[in-house]
Design a protein around this motif. Structure first.
Motif, PDB file in Angstrom:
ATOM      1  N   SER A  78      -4.776   1.533  29.216  1.00 37.18           N
ATOM      2  CA  SER A  78      -4.731   2.993  29.359  1.00 37.18           C
ATOM      3  C   SER A  78      -3.696   3.402  30.393  1.00 37.18           C
ATOM      4  O   SER A  78      -3.061   4.455  30.290  1.00 37.18           O
ATOM      5  CB  SER A  78      -6.106   3.530  29.775  1.00 37.18           C
TER       6      SER A  78
ATOM      7  N   SER B  32       0.235   4.284  28.987  1.00 38.72           N
ATOM      8  CA  SER B  32      -0.150   5.693  28.962  1.00 38.72           C
ATOM      9  C   SER B  32       0.890   6.499  28.183  1.00 38.72           C
ATOM     10  O   SER B  32       2.027   6.051  27.970  1.00 38.72           O
ATOM     11  CB  SER B  32      -0.257   6.240  30.385  1.00 38.72           C
ATOM     12  N   ASP B  33       0.505   7.703  27.769  1.00 42.03           N
ATOM     13  CA  ASP B  33       1.444   8.555  27.040  1.00 42.03           C
ATOM     14  C   ASP B  33       2.707   8.805  27.871  1.00 42.03           C
ATOM     15  O   ASP B  33       3.824   8.803  27.334  1.00 42.03           O
ATOM     16  CB  ASP B  33       0.781   9.894  26.689  1.00 42.03           C
ATOM     17  N   GLU B  34       2.526   9.008  29.177  1.00 45.53           N
ATOM     18  CA  GLU B  34       3.668   9.277  30.044  1.00 45.53           C
ATOM     19  C   GLU B  34       4.586   8.062  30.125  1.00 45.53           C
ATOM     20  O   GLU B  34       5.812   8.187  30.053  1.00 45.53           O
ATOM     21  CB  GLU B  34       3.201   9.673  31.443  1.00 45.53           C
TER      22      GLU B  34
ATOM     23  N   ILE C  27       4.911   5.643  27.970  1.00 46.81           N
ATOM     24  CA  ILE C  27       5.576   5.446  26.677  1.00 46.81           C
ATOM     25  C   ILE C  27       6.740   6.417  26.528  1.00 46.81           C
ATOM     26  O   ILE C  27       7.852   6.038  26.148  1.00 46.81           O
ATOM     27  CB  ILE C  27       4.565   5.614  25.525  1.00 46.81           C
ATOM     28  N   ALA C  28       6.484   7.697  26.829  1.00 43.79           N
ATOM     29  CA  ALA C  28       7.531   8.710  26.680  1.00 43.79           C
ATOM     30  C   ALA C  28       8.715   8.422  27.596  1.00 43.79           C
ATOM     31  O   ALA C  28       9.887   8.484  27.179  1.00 43.79           O
ATOM     32  CB  ALA C  28       6.962  10.099  26.966  1.00 43.79           C
TER      33      ALA C  28
ATOM     34  N   ARG D 155       5.241   0.038  21.649  1.00 43.48           N
ATOM     35  CA  ARG D 155       5.168   1.502  21.615  1.00 43.48           C
ATOM     36  C   ARG D 155       6.530   2.127  21.891  1.00 43.48           C
ATOM     37  O   ARG D 155       6.904   3.123  21.265  1.00 43.48           O
ATOM     38  CB  ARG D 155       4.145   2.018  22.630  1.00 43.48           C
TER      39      ARG D 155
ATOM     40  N   PRO E  65      -0.662   2.969  18.375  1.00 44.99           N
ATOM     41  CA  PRO E  65      -1.691   2.442  19.272  1.00 44.99           C
ATOM     42  C   PRO E  65      -2.463   1.298  18.630  1.00 44.99           C
ATOM     43  O   PRO E  65      -2.323   1.034  17.420  1.00 44.99           O
ATOM     44  CB  PRO E  65      -2.592   3.654  19.516  1.00 44.99           C
TER      45      PRO E  65
ATOM     46  N   ASP F  80      -7.487  10.154  32.413  1.00 43.48           N
ATOM     47  CA  ASP F  80      -6.996   9.034  31.606  1.00 43.48           C
ATOM     48  C   ASP F  80      -8.102   8.114  31.126  1.00 43.48           C
ATOM     49  O   ASP F  80      -7.841   7.120  30.456  1.00 43.48           O
ATOM     50  CB  ASP F  80      -5.956   8.234  32.379  1.00 43.48           C
TER      51      ASP F  80
END
Length: 382
Positions: A102, A106-108, A110-111, A306, A312, A347
């Motif tokens: 997690s 995390s989304d952050e 990955i981005a 990712r 995911p 998170d």
């Protein structure tokens, strides 16, 4: 514990995923702004340390360090009490793989990883061609070690390593790191002022300890310096690729993948009972040479996937020891935040900030302030 590249494992021990380098990953918490050192990480007067440095000088000179290099390196150096405190207070803890991923993917992260990959794609592709290491793997290690260069660490390496050498708990090891750091300065790769890193001496975008820097660092830009600290990460990324290649990376072989999601043939592991299973290859073991932790290697591999556009994990993780799923934990954090209790983010990882928020809520309704989450607590927050 793997000390071939750096002193600390970043996976499931106290320095979690670059926490030694400024807290690149921490569940339910925030990192200090780069350059904002806590007061206990600033040098202070210590006569015992000064005497140790005086005694160390002839040992350093006998190993080829010049008087000029030694004097320049120690001109602004000093004893850092917070380094010793952190070294002695490394209580072991375990984080579930679900929590670890997690944070690691995390989304952050990955981005930011996709953006960093696009920004440096020419360099990364050149490194993959030269060393055979997947560009996404190099990027993922960069992301886990320093959040793509945002959190490389600001502690002076000479002060940190000399403090730990003087402290003596691992004196011989840190004296060897100090000698290596002095040789790096003498070689002209960096100045004492710019040689900063974690409180334990790990340096640059991908957190090399000084001895590993000596063995594996690369001058990819061709400017005559192996500058892993520069805003340009090229030398650091090349050094990481060189490290993996020289430790046995097989060109074209995947690290592994989730079983049932097109994973290659390989050894099957299930790091968290009841959770996803992974088929891993020899390249998985090479990633572990960077940090000897299954969780770290899966974190690198999954984040790399990712960054490369993969999705995911398909399999779910079982409820935690409190009977809560990740969605439950996220809901708990969100509801605490809505009541003005700061969890440091939502998170699904119950870290120190979340536990404090839970304890504060428990106190406010007359319950024992244990800080432990529970399904009943979630219901009370509805």
């Amino acid at each position: 514990m793997n000390t071939t590249r750096r002193f600390f494992g970043l996976g499931l021990a106290a320095c979690s995923l670059s926490a030694c380098a400024g807290g690149a990953v921490s569940g339910g918490g925030r990192s200090a702004a780069p350059g904002a050192l806590p007061s206990d990480l600033l040098p202070v007067t210590n006569t015992g340390y000064d005497a140790w440095v005086a005694g160390f000088r002839p040992r350093a000179l006998s190993q080829g360090i010049s008087e000029g290099t030694f004097t320049a390196a120690f001109r602004g150096a000093g004893y850092i009490p917070g380094v010793v405190t952190r070294d002695r207070n490394q209580t072991e803890f375990k984080r579930s793989l679900e929590d670890y991923l997690s944070i690691a993917a995390s989304d952050e992260r990955i981005a930011k990883g996709r953006a960093a990959f696009a920004r440096h794609q020419g360099t990364l592709n050149a490194l993959e061609a030269r060393y055979g290491v997947d560009a996404e793997i190099i990027t993922a290690i960069w992301g886990l070690e320093s959040f793509y260069g945002e959190r490389k660490g600001d502690v002076p390496v000479i002060s940190a390593t000399s403090t730990l050498a003087y402290d003596g708990r691992r004196g011989a090891f840190f004296e060897s790191q100090l000698i290596a750091a002095l040789k790096i300065l003498q070689n002209g790769d960096i100045t004492p002022e710019r040689m900063t890193g974690s409180w334990a001496g790990a340096m640059g975008h991908t957190q090399f300890i000084p001895t590993s820097y000596q063995s594996f660092a690369v001058d990819f830009t061709g400017d005559g310096r192996r500058d892993i600290w520069s805003d340009d990460p090229s030398d650091a990324l090349a050094s990481t690729a060189a490290y993996l290649a020289r430790n046995g990376w097989t060109r074209g072989l995947p690290w592994g993948g989730e079983v049932g999601a097109g994973a290659p043939q390989g050894r099957i592991i299930e790091p968290q009972p009841g959770g996803p299973r992974f088929a891993v290859t020899s390249n998985f073991n090479v990633i572990k040479r960077y940090n000897n932790s299954d969780a770290y290697a899966i974190g690198v591999g999954h984040l790399a996937d990712r960054i490369g556009g993969g999705g995911p994990l398909r399999a779910s993780f079982p409820p935690d020891e409190y009977g809560l799923t990740k969605d439950d934990r996220i809901a708990l954090q969100q509801r605490l935040t809505a009541r003005g209790l700061d969890t440091g983010g939502s998170d699904g990882v119950i870290g120190p900030n979340s536990r404090k928020a839970i304890a504060d809520f428990q106190s406010s309704i007359g319950l024992p302030a244990t800080g432990d989450p529970s399904p009943e607590l979630l219901r009370r927050l509805n």
